[in-house]
Design a protein around this motif. Structure first.
Motif, PDB file in Angstrom:
ATOM      1  N   HIS A  42       1.393  -1.130  -0.073  1.00 13.84           N
ATOM      2  CA  HIS A  42      -0.122   0.166   0.466  1.00 13.84           C
ATOM      3  C   HIS A  42       1.021   1.407   0.038  1.00 13.84           C
ATOM      4  N   GLY A  43       2.055   1.131  -0.487  1.00 14.21           N
ATOM      5  CA  GLY A  43       2.811   2.238  -0.770  1.00 14.21           C
ATOM      6  C   GLY A  43       2.022   3.548  -2.320  1.00 14.21           C
ATOM      7  N   THR A  44       2.806   4.828  -2.118  1.00 11.29           N
ATOM      8  CA  THR A  44       2.894   5.736  -3.201  1.00 11.29           C
ATOM      9  C   THR A  44       4.217   5.643  -3.359  1.00 11.29           C
ATOM     10  N   GLU A  45       4.445   5.771  -5.240  1.00 10.90           N
ATOM     11  CA  GLU A  45       4.876   6.211  -6.259  1.00 10.90           C
ATOM     12  C   GLU A  45       5.387   7.560  -5.925  1.00 10.90           C
ATOM     13  N   ALA A  46       6.607   8.265  -5.831  1.00 11.18           N
ATOM     14  CA  ALA A  46       6.440   9.812  -6.134  1.00 11.18           C
ATOM     15  C   ALA A  46       5.697  10.331  -7.253  1.00 11.18           C
ATOM     16  N   PRO A  47       5.487  12.023  -6.125  1.00  9.84           N
ATOM     17  CA  PRO A  47       4.956  12.253  -7.688  1.00  9.84           C
ATOM     18  C   PRO A  47       5.122  12.574  -8.542  1.00  9.84           C
ATOM     19  N   PHE A  48       4.427  12.966 -10.032  1.00 14.14           N
ATOM     20  CA  PHE A  48       5.655  13.759 -11.087  1.00 14.14           C
ATOM     21  C   PHE A  48       6.819  12.391 -11.689  1.00 14.14           C
ATOM     22  N   CYS A  49       6.557  11.061 -11.082  1.00 18.83           N
ATOM     23  CA  CYS A  49       7.655  10.619 -11.574  1.00 18.83           C
ATOM     24  C   CYS A  49       7.052   9.411 -12.727  1.00 18.83           C
ATOM     25  N   GLY A  50       5.386   8.943 -12.190  1.00 17.79           N
ATOM     26  CA  GLY A  50       4.979   7.666 -13.089  1.00 17.79           C
ATOM     27  C   GLY A  50       5.174   7.763 -14.569  1.00 17.79           C
ATOM     28  N   THR A  51       5.569   6.878 -15.403  1.00 16.82           N
ATOM     29  CA  THR A  51       5.845   6.520 -16.097  1.00 16.82           C
ATOM     30  C   THR A  51       4.579   6.454 -17.411  1.00 16.82           C
ATOM     31  N   LEU A  52       3.258   6.844 -16.755  1.00 17.04           N
ATOM     32  CA  LEU A  52       1.536   6.800 -17.203  1.00 17.04           C
ATOM     33  C   LEU A  52       0.849   8.141 -17.126  1.00 17.04           C
ATOM     34  N   LEU A  53       1.882   9.176 -16.668  1.00 17.36           N
ATOM     35  CA  LEU A  53       1.075  10.089 -16.458  1.00 17.36           C
ATOM     36  C   LEU A  53       0.934  11.064 -17.526  1.00 17.36           C
ATOM     37  N   GLY A  54       2.445  11.227 -18.074  1.00 15.42           N
ATOM     38  CA  GLY A  54       1.356  11.443 -19.498  1.00 15.42           C
ATOM     39  C   GLY A  54       1.034  11.079 -21.204  1.00 15.42           C
ATOM     40  N   GLU A  55       0.796   9.621 -20.286  1.00 12.79           N
ATOM     41  CA  GLU A  55      -0.207   8.523 -21.452  1.00 12.79           C
ATOM     42  C   GLU A  55      -0.561   9.439 -21.876  1.00 12.79           C
ATOM     43  N   LYS A  56      -1.481   9.453 -23.257  1.00 12.39           N
ATOM     44  CA  LYS A  56      -2.410  10.092 -23.580  1.00 12.39           C
ATOM     45  C   LYS A  56      -3.488   9.512 -25.261  1.00 12.39           C
ATOM     46  N   ARG A  57      -2.438   8.142 -25.616  1.00 11.42           N
ATOM     47  CA  ARG A  57      -2.411   7.258 -25.975  1.00 11.42           C
ATOM     48  C   ARG A  57      -4.065   6.497 -25.799  1.00 11.42           C
ATOM     49  N   ALA A  58      -4.639   6.403 -26.378  1.00 10.91           N
ATOM     50  CA  ALA A  58      -6.212   5.486 -26.721  1.00 10.91           C
ATOM     51  C   ALA A  58      -5.968   4.792 -26.441  1.00 10.91           C
ATOM     52  N   GLY A  59      -6.640   3.677 -25.128  1.00  8.48           N
ATOM     53  CA  GLY A  59      -6.810   2.339 -24.680  1.00  8.48           C
ATOM     54  C   GLY A  59      -7.179   2.014 -22.861  1.00  8.48           C
ATOM     55  N   VAL A  60      -6.205   1.407 -22.790  1.00 11.68           N
ATOM     56  CA  VAL A  60      -6.783   0.913 -21.047  1.00 11.68           C
ATOM     57  C   VAL A  60      -5.848   0.831 -20.581  1.00 11.68           C
ATOM     58  N   PHE A  61      -5.950   0.859 -18.843  1.00  9.18           N
ATOM     59  CA  PHE A  61      -4.787   0.775 -17.972  1.00  9.18           C
ATOM     60  C   PHE A  61      -5.537   0.033 -17.330  1.00  9.18           C
ATOM     61  N   CYS A  62      -4.504  -1.191 -17.340  1.00  5.15           N
ATOM     62  CA  CYS A  62      -5.425  -2.694 -16.834  1.00  5.15           C
ATOM     63  C   CYS A  62      -4.677  -2.644 -15.274  1.00  5.15           C
ATOM     64  N   CYS A  63      -5.062  -2.940 -14.114  1.00  4.67           N
ATOM     65  CA  CYS A  63      -4.260  -3.702 -13.082  1.00  4.67           C
ATOM     66  C   CYS A  63      -3.305  -4.500 -13.565  1.00  4.67           C
ATOM     67  N   ARG A  64      -1.742  -3.773 -12.716  1.00  6.11           N
ATOM     68  CA  ARG A  64      -0.282  -4.518 -12.779  1.00  6.11           C
ATOM     69  C   ARG A  64      -0.497  -6.426 -12.724  1.00  6.11           C
ATOM     70  N   GLU A  65      -1.685  -5.742 -11.073  1.00  7.13           N
ATOM     71  CA  GLU A  65      -0.830  -7.163 -11.821  1.00  7.13           C
ATOM     72  C   GLU A  65      -1.713  -8.016 -11.254  1.00  7.13           C
ATOM     73  N   CYS A  66      -2.415  -8.429 -11.622  1.00  3.77           N
ATOM     74  CA  CYS A  66      -3.378  -9.938 -12.335  1.00  3.77           C
ATOM     75  C   CYS A  66      -4.712  -8.946 -13.649  1.00  3.77           C
ATOM     76  N   GLY A  67      -4.237  -7.643 -14.298  1.00  3.40           N
ATOM     77  CA  GLY A  67      -4.823  -7.850 -15.386  1.00  3.40           C
ATOM     78  C   GLY A  67      -6.293  -7.564 -15.672  1.00  3.40           C
TER      79      GLY A  67
END
Length: 161
Positions: A42-67
């Motif tokens: 239950h941690g938190t990544e640092a703000p403004f560091c996540g790789t998906l912050l700027g993701e703008k392509r059409a698509g779906v964001f899935c759970c990294r663990e189970c999909g």
């Protein structure tokens, strides 16, 4: 006669049955140390560091663990908080909420409804139409561009986009 637990299905047709212990161990073994820290502890990544912050392509964001598909690009917005933010999940039954009283405050934690992994938090300060801001850790998500097959690490046949 063998007792078999019924499959739990979301209104959008995805299998929400929690992973069996062996499946969970396999899924967790595939996570990086940072993914384990966020998803399992239950941690938190640092703000403004996540790789998906700027993701703008059409698509779906899935759970990294189970999909499990959690959010669509069309509900993503720039909140200025430093984490990917969404107004609503793909299916309300795909995201579970839990009261979080850590860090001396009360917040609403969001978890994947299938594997129970920590995703982030939801706040009542988002834009219309929902007024909600699902503030989600990039490391908790896997992005799938529109038209590509969704991840199905539990082999449940849920991979159609």
């Amino acid at each position: 006669m063998t007792d078999i637990a019924p499959t739990l299905r979301s209104p959008s047709g995805f299998d929400l049955t929690p992973p069996a212990e062996a499946e969970r161990e396999r899924l967790e073994a595939d996570l990086s140390p940072e993914e384990k820290r966020v998803l399992l502890a239950h941690g938190t990544e640092a703000p403004f560091c996540g790789t998906l912050l700027g993701e703008k392509r059409a698509g779906v964001f899935c759970c990294r663990e189970c999909g499990l598909p959690l959010f669509r690009t069309g509900t993503k917005f720039e909140s200025g908080t430093g984490w990917p933010s969404f107004t609503e999940p793909v299916d309300a039954t795909h995201v579970r909420t839990v009261t979080d009283r850590s860090h001396g405050m009360t917040r609403t934690e969001t978890r994947c409804a299938r594997c129970d992994s920590h995703q982030g938090h939801v706040f009542p300060d988002g834009p219309p139409p929902t007024g909600l801001r699902y503030c989600i850790n990039s490391v908790a998500l896997a992005f799938v561009p529109e038209g590509e097959r969704l991840p199905d690490p539990l082999n449940r046949g849920d991979g159609a986009a």
